[in-house]
Design a protein around this motif. Structure first.
Motif, short mmCIF file in Angstrom:
data_model
loop_
_atom_site.label_atom_id
_atom_site.label_comp_id
_atom_site.label_asym_id
_atom_site.label_seq_id
_atom_site.Cartn_x
_atom_site.Cartn_y
_atom_site.Cartn_z
N GLY A 169 0.82 -1.25 0.06
CA GLY A 169 0.03 -0.12 -0.01
C GLY A 169 0.84 1.37 -0.01
N HIS A 170 2.17 1.28 0.32
CA HIS A 170 2.80 2.42 0.54
C HIS A 170 3.08 2.78 -0.84
N ALA A 171 3.24 1.74 -1.69
CA ALA A 171 3.69 2.26 -3.20
C ALA A 171 2.48 2.92 -3.75
N LEU A 172 1.49 2.95 -3.43
CA LEU A 172 0.05 3.57 -3.94
C LEU A 172 0.04 5.08 -3.46
N THR A 173 0.83 5.51 -2.40
CA THR A 173 0.72 6.84 -2.13
C THR A 173 2.21 7.48 -2.24
N GLY A 174 3.20 6.67 -2.31
CA GLY A 174 4.58 7.39 -2.36
C GLY A 174 4.92 8.01 -1.06
N PRO A 175 6.18 8.46 -1.07
CA PRO A 175 6.45 9.30 0.10
C PRO A 175 6.25 10.77 0.26
N VAL A 176 4.89 10.75 0.25
CA VAL A 176 4.33 12.23 0.49
C VAL A 176 3.51 12.33 1.77
N GLU A 177 4.03 13.72 2.22
CA GLU A 177 3.44 13.93 3.58
C GLU A 177 1.78 14.01 3.54
N GLY A 178 1.08 13.78 4.60
CA GLY A 178 -0.19 13.85 4.80
C GLY A 178 -1.13 13.00 4.03
N LYS A 179 -0.47 11.89 3.53
CA LYS A 179 -1.42 11.02 2.72
C LYS A 179 -1.45 9.69 3.73
N GLY A 180 -1.46 9.58 4.79
CA GLY A 180 -1.73 8.28 5.65
C GLY A 180 -2.97 7.90 5.57
N ALA A 181 -4.13 8.85 5.89
CA ALA A 181 -5.37 8.27 5.65
C ALA A 181 -5.80 7.97 4.49
N VAL A 182 -5.25 8.38 3.39
CA VAL A 182 -5.40 7.74 2.19
C VAL A 182 -4.90 6.25 1.87
N SER A 183 -3.72 6.28 2.43
CA SER A 183 -3.09 4.98 2.30
C SER A 183 -3.68 3.97 3.18
N GLN A 184 -4.22 4.23 4.05
CA GLN A 184 -5.04 3.40 5.09
C GLN A 184 -6.26 2.94 4.16
N ALA A 185 -7.00 3.84 3.59
CA ALA A 185 -8.19 3.62 2.90
C ALA A 185 -7.99 2.82 1.77
N LEU A 186 -6.91 3.03 1.00
CA LEU A 186 -6.40 2.08 -0.22
C LEU A 186 -6.16 0.73 0.44
N PHE A 187 -5.55 0.62 1.58
CA PHE A 187 -5.28 -0.58 2.27
C PHE A 187 -6.38 -1.61 2.37
N GLY A 188 -7.32 -0.78 3.00
CA GLY A 188 -8.72 -1.42 3.47
C GLY A 188 -9.38 -1.88 2.16
N VAL A 189 -9.15 -1.34 1.05
CA VAL A 189 -10.06 -1.77 0.06
C VAL A 189 -9.23 -2.97 -0.41
N SER A 190 -7.78 -2.99 -0.37
CA SER A 190 -7.13 -4.39 -0.69
C SER A 190 -7.44 -5.55 0.07
N LEU A 191 -7.39 -5.27 1.41
CA LEU A 191 -7.72 -6.15 2.42
C LEU A 191 -9.33 -6.92 2.12
N SER A 192 -10.09 -6.09 1.60
CA SER A 192 -11.49 -6.19 1.51
C SER A 192 -11.95 -7.15 0.15
N THR A 193 -10.70 -7.17 -0.64
CA THR A 193 -11.04 -7.82 -1.96
C THR A 193 -10.70 -9.42 -1.58
N PRO A 194 -11.61 -10.28 -2.07
CA PRO A 194 -11.32 -11.62 -1.53
C PRO A 194 -9.92 -12.06 -1.93
N PRO A 195 -9.21 -12.89 -1.06
CA PRO A 195 -7.90 -13.33 -1.38
C PRO A 195 -8.04 -14.28 -2.58
#
Length: 293
Positions: A169-195
Motif C-alpha cells: 500500500g505504501h507504493a500507492l501513495t508514495g513518500p508524500v506527507e499527509g497521505k496517511g489516511a489515504v494509504s489506510q483507505a487504499l489498504f482497507g480496499v485491498s484487504l476487503s478484496t477476497p483472497p
C-alpha cells in the motif's frame, strides 16, 4: 452522483458510479488489482466531472461488484464487463469514450479492445498500467513492491495478507506527507478484496503487443519513474509499439500519480481527454458528411 448496476455476459452483477453531466464527453475510469472505484478519491472525481461524464467502475470481484467463483482468466468476460458498462452509458461509435486504466485496469482495457475493437473509443489513458501478463511479457513487468508482496498478498491467513498488503500500500501513495489516511483507505480496499480474487487475477497469461501496434487511437502513457509495482519500462515498451503515443513520466512518483499529485493528474488527463474527444467528434462529422455526400 448516481450508482448503477449492469450485468456481465455471464450474469455477474457489476456496479459503477457516474459523475457529471449526462451530455458531457464520457471518461471511464478502471481501477487496478485489489482496488475499487473509490481509489480515485472524491476530489479527483469531482474535478474531472466538471468537463466529463465520469464513469468509475468496480471490476468483477472488487468493490460492490459481484465476485463469482471463476472466470478471472477469461478475456471475453472482462471485455464483456466493460462493454456492458459502456452500453449502459450510451457509449458508441457516434458517442465514443476515453478509457482510463490504472495498473491491472490497462490489461482489462486491452481485453475489451481485443474483443470489441476501438470503434467506441476516442482515446486511452494508461496510468502505471500493464498491457500484458505472464512470464517474459515486457508489457507486464512488475516492480520490487509487487514481487515482494507475492504470494503473501493472496493468502487467506490474515497475518500474512495484512503484512504484505500493508507494505504494498505504501507504493500507492508514495513518500508524500499527509497521505496517511489515504494509504489506510487504499489498504482497507485491498484487504476487503477476497483472497481468491487477488490470486485469480494473476492466474492468466496473455500478450497484447500486436494489439497495441495496430491501435489507431491516441494514447496517453502516464507513469511514475520510481513505480515499484509496475516498472516504468512497461510504459516505454508500450510507447515503442503504439502509433499515437504521448508519454508523461513523472519524476520521483511511485504507483499512484493521482494520489501523489491529484491536481497535475486532473490537468494532464483532462487536457488529453478533451483533445481526444474533439478529434473523435471531428472525425465523426467528416464521416457523416461523406456518407451524406
Amino acid at each position: 452522483m448516481a450508482v448503477r448496476e449492469v450485468t456481465g455476459t455471464d450474469g455477474t452483477s457489476l456496479v459503477h458510479r457516474t459523475f457529471g453531466s449526462e451530455t458531457a464527453p464520457v471518461l471511464v475510469l478502471i481501477h487496478g488489482w485489489a482496488q475499487s472505484s473509490r481509489c480515485w478519491g472524491d476530489d479527483v472525481l469531482d474535478a474531472l466531472a466538471r468537463d466529463f461524464r465520469v464513469v468509475a467502475v468496480d471490476l468483477r470481484g472488487h468493490g460492490y461488484s459481484q465476485a463469482p467463483e471463476t472466470g478471472y482468466d477469461d478475456r471475453a468476460l472482462w471485455a464483456g464487463d466493460i462493454a456492458a458498462v459502456l452500453a449502459a452509458e450510451n457509449v458508441s461509435a457516434s458517442n465514443p469514450a476515453v478509457l482510463l486504466g490504472w495498473s491491472y485496469g490497462g490489461l482489462v482495457i486491452c481485453d475489451y479492445l481485443a474483443e470489441y475493437g476501438s470503434d467506441a473509443v476516442a482515446g486511452l489513458v494508461l496510468v502505471g498500467a500493464i498491457t500484458s501478463i505472464g512470464r517474459g511479457e515486457k508489457g507486464g513487468r512488475v516492480g520490487p513492491a509487487m514481487r515482494a508482496a507475492i504470494p503473501a498478498a493472496m493468502s487467506e491467513d490474515p497475518r500474512e495478507a495484512v503484512k504484505a498488503l500493508g507494505s504494498f500500500g505504501h507504493a500507492l501513495t508514495g513518500p508524500v506527507e499527509g497521505k496517511g489516511a489515504v494509504s489506510q483507505a487504499l489498504f482497507g480496499v485491498s484487504l476487503s478484496t477476497p483472497p481468491r480474487v487477488r490470486a485469480a487475477l494473476f492466474d492468466r497469461a496473455v500478450g497484447n503487443d500486436e494489439l497495441l501496434a495496430e491501435l489507431d487511437v491516441p494514447v496517453l502513457l502516464l507513469h511514475g519513474d520510481v513505480d515499484s509495482v509496475v516498472d516504468v519500462s512497461v510504459a516505454h515498451h508500450a510507447a515503442s509499439l503504439l502509433r499515437r503515443a504521448t508519454t508523461s513520466v513523472w519524476e520521483g512518483v511511485d504507483h499512484g500519480p493521482f494520489v501523489e499529485d491529484p491536481d497535475r493528474f486532473v490537468a494532464e488527463v483532462g487536457e488529453f481527454a478533451r483533445r481526444a474527444t474533439a478529434e473523435a467528434a471531428t472525425r465523426e462529422d467528416h464521416e457523416q458528411g461523406s456518407m451524406e455526400g
